[in-house]
Write a protein that holds these residues in place. Sequence first.
Motif, PDB file in Angstrom:
ATOM      1  N   MET A 229      -7.575  79.804-112.075  1.00 54.51           N
ATOM      2  CA  MET A 229      -7.309  78.850-111.004  1.00 54.51           C
ATOM      3  C   MET A 229      -5.914  78.670-110.785  1.00 54.51           C
ATOM      4  SD  MET A 229      -9.349  76.889-109.215  1.00 54.51           S
ATOM      5  CE  MET A 229     -10.863  77.035-109.812  1.00 54.51           C
ATOM      6  N   ALA A 230      -5.648  78.884-109.660  1.00 56.02           N
ATOM      7  CA  ALA A 230      -4.052  78.831-109.441  1.00 56.02           C
ATOM      8  C   ALA A 230      -3.552  77.414-109.455  1.00 56.02           C
ATOM      9  CB  ALA A 230      -3.917  79.360-107.743  1.00 56.02           C
ATOM     10  N   SER A 231      -2.127  77.237-109.244  1.00 51.93           N
ATOM     11  CA  SER A 231      -1.348  76.110-109.362  1.00 51.93           C
ATOM     12  C   SER A 231      -1.174  75.503-107.985  1.00 51.93           C
ATOM     13  CB  SER A 231      -0.185  76.430-109.838  1.00 51.93           C
ATOM     14  OG  SER A 231       0.747  77.187-108.839  1.00 51.93           O
ATOM     15  N   ILE A 232      -1.027  74.064-108.132  1.00 51.76           N
ATOM     16  CA  ILE A 232      -0.844  73.425-106.620  1.00 51.76           C
ATOM     17  C   ILE A 232       0.154  74.020-105.825  1.00 51.76           C
ATOM     18  CG2 ILE A 232      -0.306  71.226-105.729  1.00 51.76           C
ATOM     19  CD1 ILE A 232      -1.781  69.797-108.156  1.00 51.76           C
ATOM     20  N   LYS A 233       1.261  74.551-106.609  1.00 48.30           N
ATOM     21  CA  LYS A 233       2.336  75.216-105.865  1.00 48.30           C
ATOM     22  C   LYS A 233       1.828  76.341-104.951  1.00 48.30           C
ATOM     23  CE  LYS A 233       6.466  74.059-108.612  1.00 48.30           C
ATOM     24  NZ  LYS A 233       7.492  74.567-109.315  1.00 48.30           N
ATOM     25  N   LEU A 234       0.993  77.323-105.354  1.00 47.69           N
ATOM     26  CA  LEU A 234       0.538  78.277-104.602  1.00 47.69           C
ATOM     27  C   LEU A 234      -0.306  77.895-103.845  1.00 47.69           C
ATOM     28  CD1 LEU A 234       0.046  81.465-104.659  1.00 47.69           C
ATOM     29  CD2 LEU A 234      -1.822  81.286-106.050  1.00 47.69           C
ATOM     30  N   TYR A 235      -1.285  76.938-103.994  1.00 49.18           N
ATOM     31  CA  TYR A 235      -1.917  76.501-102.817  1.00 49.18           C
ATOM     32  C   TYR A 235      -1.310  75.824-101.716  1.00 49.18           C
ATOM     33  CZ  TYR A 235      -6.334  76.928-106.212  1.00 49.18           C
ATOM     34  OH  TYR A 235      -7.306  77.350-106.859  1.00 49.18           O
ATOM     35  N   PHE A 236      -0.170  75.037-102.322  1.00 50.97           N
ATOM     36  CA  PHE A 236       0.603  74.547-101.123  1.00 50.97           C
ATOM     37  C   PHE A 236       1.271  75.725-100.218  1.00 50.97           C
ATOM     38  CE2 PHE A 236       4.231  72.636 -99.216  1.00 50.97           C
ATOM     39  CZ  PHE A 236       3.725  71.531 -98.645  1.00 50.97           C
ATOM     40  N   ALA A 237       1.739  76.763-100.793  1.00 51.15           N
ATOM     41  CA  ALA A 237       2.217  77.815-100.126  1.00 51.15           C
ATOM     42  C   ALA A 237       1.330  78.546 -99.043  1.00 51.15           C
ATOM     43  CB  ALA A 237       2.966  78.805-101.138  1.00 51.15           C
ATOM     44  N   VAL A 238       0.282  78.653 -99.830  1.00 49.22           N
ATOM     45  CA  VAL A 238      -0.991  79.317 -98.675  1.00 49.22           C
ATOM     46  C   VAL A 238      -1.337  78.407 -97.536  1.00 49.22           C
ATOM     47  CG1 VAL A 238      -3.340  79.824 -98.676  1.00 49.22           C
ATOM     48  CG2 VAL A 238      -2.249  80.529-100.717  1.00 49.22           C
ATOM     49  N   TYR A 239      -1.104  76.931 -97.934  1.00 50.89           N
ATOM     50  CA  TYR A 239      -1.517  76.175 -97.054  1.00 50.89           C
ATOM     51  C   TYR A 239      -0.420  76.097 -96.050  1.00 50.89           C
ATOM     52  CZ  TYR A 239      -1.233  71.461 -94.740  1.00 50.89           C
ATOM     53  OH  TYR A 239      -1.009  70.302 -93.996  1.00 50.89           O
ATOM     54  N   VAL A 240       0.797  76.129 -96.204  1.00 48.76           N
ATOM     55  CA  VAL A 240       2.078  76.156 -95.184  1.00 48.76           C
ATOM     56  C   VAL A 240       1.902  77.613 -94.318  1.00 48.76           C
ATOM     57  CG1 VAL A 240       4.593  76.740 -94.984  1.00 48.76           C
ATOM     58  CG2 VAL A 240       3.621  75.000 -96.684  1.00 48.76           C
ATOM     59  N   ALA A 241       1.561  78.640 -95.152  1.00 47.00           N
ATOM     60  CA  ALA A 241       1.295  80.112 -94.432  1.00 47.00           C
ATOM     61  C   ALA A 241       0.288  79.926 -93.325  1.00 47.00           C
ATOM     62  CB  ALA A 241       1.036  81.004 -95.467  1.00 47.00           C
ATOM     63  N   LEU A 242      -0.751  79.068 -93.730  1.00 48.68           N
ATOM     64  CA  LEU A 242      -1.871  78.798 -92.672  1.00 48.68           C
ATOM     65  C   LEU A 242      -1.427  78.246 -91.434  1.00 48.68           C
ATOM     66  CD1 LEU A 242      -4.829  78.110 -95.177  1.00 48.68           C
ATOM     67  CD2 LEU A 242      -4.579  80.324 -93.642  1.00 48.68           C
ATOM     68  N   LEU A 243      -0.644  77.122 -91.617  1.00 46.75           N
ATOM     69  CA  LEU A 243      -0.239  76.307 -90.450  1.00 46.75           C
ATOM     70  C   LEU A 243       0.769  77.222 -89.746  1.00 46.75           C
ATOM     71  CD1 LEU A 243       0.979  72.824 -92.155  1.00 46.75           C
ATOM     72  CD2 LEU A 243      -1.030  73.635 -91.215  1.00 46.75           C
ATOM     73  N   ILE A 244       1.721  78.138 -90.110  1.00 46.26           N
ATOM     74  CA  ILE A 244       2.277  78.946 -89.473  1.00 46.26           C
ATOM     75  C   ILE A 244       1.666  80.081 -88.702  1.00 46.26           C
ATOM     76  CG2 ILE A 244       4.163  80.790 -89.646  1.00 46.26           C
ATOM     77  CD1 ILE A 244       5.226  79.190 -92.205  1.00 46.26           C
ATOM     78  N   LEU A 245       0.449  80.430 -89.325  1.00 49.03           N
ATOM     79  CA  LEU A 245      -0.212  81.371 -88.675  1.00 49.03           C
ATOM     80  C   LEU A 245      -1.055  80.647 -87.507  1.00 49.03           C
ATOM     81  CD1 LEU A 245      -1.571  83.379 -91.764  1.00 49.03           C
ATOM     82  CD2 LEU A 245      -0.447  84.416 -89.469  1.00 49.03           C
ATOM     83  N   ALA A 246      -1.171  79.518 -87.483  1.00 46.36           N
ATOM     84  CA  ALA A 246      -1.959  78.667 -86.541  1.00 46.36           C
ATOM     85  C   ALA A 246      -0.888  78.577 -85.291  1.00 46.36           C
ATOM     86  CB  ALA A 246      -2.647  77.374 -87.085  1.00 46.36           C
ATOM     87  N   VAL A 247       0.047  78.106 -85.558  1.00 49.76           N
ATOM     88  CA  VAL A 247       1.279  78.075 -84.393  1.00 49.76           C
ATOM     89  C   VAL A 247       1.199  79.506 -83.786  1.00 49.76           C
ATOM     90  CG1 VAL A 247       3.613  77.284 -83.983  1.00 49.76           C
ATOM     91  CG2 VAL A 247       2.157  76.072 -85.559  1.00 49.76           C
ATOM     92  N   THR A 248       1.408  80.627 -84.617  1.00 52.96           N
ATOM     93  CA  THR A 248       1.869  81.807 -84.110  1.00 52.96           C
ATOM     94  C   THR A 248       0.645  82.166 -82.922  1.00 52.96           C
ATOM     95  OG1 THR A 248       0.560  82.798 -85.581  1.00 52.96           O
ATOM     96  CG2 THR A 248       2.779  82.810 -86.030  1.00 52.96           C
ATOM     97  N   LYS A 249      -0.622  81.518 -83.087  1.00 54.69           N
ATOM     98  CA  LYS A 249      -1.472  82.235 -81.788  1.00 54.69           C
ATOM     99  C   LYS A 249      -1.190  81.412 -80.549  1.00 54.69           C
ATOM    100  CE  LYS A 249      -5.380  81.889 -85.094  1.00 54.69           C
ATOM    101  NZ  LYS A 249      -6.654  80.929 -85.677  1.00 54.69           N
ATOM    102  N   VAL A 250      -0.666  80.300 -80.448  1.00 53.13           N
ATOM    103  CA  VAL A 250      -0.177  79.773 -79.361  1.00 53.13           C
ATOM    104  C   VAL A 250       1.392  80.407 -78.770  1.00 53.13           C
ATOM    105  CG1 VAL A 250       0.709  77.484 -78.060  1.00 53.13           C
ATOM    106  CG2 VAL A 250      -1.054  77.495 -79.986  1.00 53.13           C
ATOM    107  N   ILE A 251       2.018  80.869 -79.618  1.00 53.34           N
ATOM    108  CA  ILE A 251       3.344  81.619 -79.419  1.00 53.34           C
ATOM    109  C   ILE A 251       2.878  82.923 -78.689  1.00 53.34           C
ATOM    110  CG2 ILE A 251       5.196  82.748 -80.312  1.00 53.34           C
ATOM    111  CD1 ILE A 251       5.373  80.181 -82.359  1.00 53.34           C
ATOM    112  N   PHE A 252       1.828  83.646 -79.480  1.00 55.96           N
ATOM    113  CA  PHE A 252       1.621  85.046 -78.819  1.00 55.96           C
ATOM    114  C   PHE A 252       0.969  84.865 -77.335  1.00 55.96           C
ATOM    115  CE2 PHE A 252       0.144  85.993 -83.333  1.00 55.96           C
ATOM    116  CZ  PHE A 252       1.611  86.590 -83.776  1.00 55.96           C
TER     117      PHE A 252
END
Lengths: 816, 85
Positions: free
Chosen positions: B1-24
């Motif tokens: 099981m990963a640490s909260i830090k890793l989960y948070f990093a994944v979460y931030v990456a997901l948010l960024i990827l969500a924004v990219t869709k609108v930008i594209f």
Amino acid sequence: MAEHSFPPRSSVKRWLVTTNHKDIGILYIVSSLFFFIFGGILALLIRTQLWTSGEFILSGSAFGQAVTAHGLVMVFFFLSPFAFGFANYIVPLQIGADDLAFPRLNALSYWLYFFAGMVFIVSFLQGGTIEAGWTLYAPLNLPAFMPSPGATTAILALLMFVGSVTASTINFIVTIHTHKADGLSLWHLPMFTWSILLTVWMMLIAFAALAAALLILGADHIFGAQYFTATEGGGLLWAHLFWFFGHPEVYIVFFPALGVMLETYQTFTGRRLIGRKWVILAMILVTLQSFLVWMHHMFLTTINLEIKTLMMAMTIGISLPFDLIVFAMIYTLLKGRIRYTTPFLFNFGALLLFILGGITGVFLGAIVLDYEFRGTYWVVAHFHYVMFAGGTALIGGLYYWWPKITGKMYNEFLGKLHFGIYFIGFNLLYFSMFLSWEMPRRVFTYHTGLETYNQMATIGGIILGASFLIMFYNLYTSYLSGPDAPDNPWEYSRTAEWATSSPPPLENFEGVPTYRNGFLEFEDRNAVADGGHVEHGHEPGRHPDHASWWPVTISFAGFLMLIGLAGLGEHFAYELLFIGGAAFVLLSAIGWGLEDFYAPEPLRGAKWPFDGVHKNKFGMWVFLASDIVIFGAFIGAYVFIRWGYGWEAWQNVPAESLPGLVNTFVLLTSSFTVILALVYAQRGNRRGVIAGLLATIGFAFTFMLIKSWEWNFLLPEAETLPEAVTMLVTLDFDVLFHTEGPAIDASIMHSTYYVTTGLHAIHVLIGVVALGYLAWRAWAHNAYIDGNERPVENVGLYWHFVDIAWVFLFPLFYII
Amino acid sequence: MASIKLYFAVYVALLILAVTKVIFIEFFEYWTAVGAILVSAFTKSALIAYYFQHLREEPRAISWLVLISLAAVLLLAAAATYSIT
């Protein structure tokens, strides 16, 4: 309910509450035979109508209903449930398990099936049931052609049946992969179990596609969506979704029968199946290929020639592994010393019938010939020679396992007499249809020149039906006063069900089966003092439960809810029934969740390739795989319709992408909070668990609030929250779908948007209920912080999937 | 099981990827944007499945189970759409 308080079989209560796989198997067999009689009477009605070409006992509509109901009842409510009666009873015995992995879910599967059948019967009483043929082709399946609530009820009955199938699929996949006896590898599974394993893998994909098709059709019927009336390929969309299910369905019906044939050939020839591993590989190949040929049912549609040609080639391809299987069976028969018992005769007859059915099917797989044969009695004859060949083998299976199930022997002479009359009736009935192949199917009259063939068929139908009177008499007298059956009445049987008493004890074997030394042995259940149960997965001092009221209760509540749903807008009583039924479903689901039902997982045993995965988590993953297909089919339907419309001419329904983007952030954040709840559960932090779960619920409500605003059906009308709630609970559909916001039937663009995001919203609401249950347990019972955080993880898996679905819905419906 | 830090990093990456869709869709030619958005959506799904649903810790057969379902439904959608092309 522990074993000591489990009601006896003479008690009605036993059959209502039982979760034991053998009881459920018997329930399936008895119920499916009831539906067989029902479907058989419909068939005799059809044949009576067709005795002459000019005198009618049924109206055109009644004939259409009889034809449709006959097909649906026989395919869905008889053939597969009959096979799964044996699967329920026999598979756990063959793999050395005490029961299925999820006994309560198994009972739920049965009761959903039973009440789905009851819903279907009710549809006859609501102005007539559906009459579009068993393939339910669009646009005949739409309210414009069948406005009675009965047609909608029939669709919902099928949907309920699919729910039953999905639960059963999950159960059998998990059971066969993880509950095998120690040392019993996949390669060494008995052939009947192999056939069921491949059947349920096909069911996993195929029935999810059917679920999507029926959900969309239900939306067309109940909410006025426009999918299958769409001029942008609505009719073709139905054909694609239906046949993506429908072609594998042929093998889903036939494979269990094939399993029975393979078992009985070995038993009654005294020979191990020749080319056994090649037969298994061929069956695996057929399983994969079954999803690659569906468009050969669509040669007469406007799909392009390239894909038709490809499908024709693939269809030839699927006959090759079947050739191998048939030759392996024939060779086994030739090399063995046959004992012509009743089970063997039926299974040998099934092979002959299947060969004829298979050969005549090749004609339909060729585009040019299909242009001539499609929609004629050639198809009807071919179809029955294949499907009812499977039925023939399964009837042989009933004779084969009857001594094991009842502990009584049947009368062999009457069994053989049954077979002889059956076989004559069968061929007179269906071969006459080949001879009258120019006759269009599903039509209540025909050219007078075909009267002789039709009368031959009708006489054959009567003979075929009458042969079953012998079977029922034989089995009835056997059960009442037949001689006791030994544990193994067949000299050369080779599978584990014959190594226990007839009928077997509650938990199947006196000892624990093991194949550790390469052959079947039994270990003493109590050999290891104080540890025997632990080693086999039981908690010390605790016995598995075998009874629960919740499966039958939930299914009955679902029955009420669906009858109400079908008639919404017709009468106030329907709305009352729907609301009452839905509340009843919710309450009984909560009762299910609160019940402490104990069904241990064996710790030892052959589990490759799913070693180390707890059965609940494995079950959740199988469910999610099914849900991937459902959501994928919805998205596929959207892509298909949009492509037909003109991709770039399509206008997205939401005016702006911002609400969708905000909801994306909301759901992603909820995925993060639910994973935090799991982390805190692992750390034993109760407050962290509760906070994580409540935050997730909060984000779910935020998502739904934005969605409600966006749907623009509720908030503009309701000035206060109580008003909004009143509209929801009174199901004011005029307000919900036809007021200020764009209506669901405004265009195909609106239909696809509302229906797809509506499916997603239902998933969110189900997730909220599950998360609420977890939060309550964490708060009231300090649950999940004692090393058992699995429920949090499993609900989390579901919730993340809901998030993933939105990851695709957002760009598709808002951006591109 | 990963640490909260890793989960948070994944979460931030997901948010960024969500924004990219609108930008594209704002800055790319339409079909290029569609392709980029689909890549972004599949990447997000893979991140969620791999880290949040812990597919990386499960036996490979669970991943195959998911991929088989996905392949089946992609086949249905692609072949059906091609059939009317």
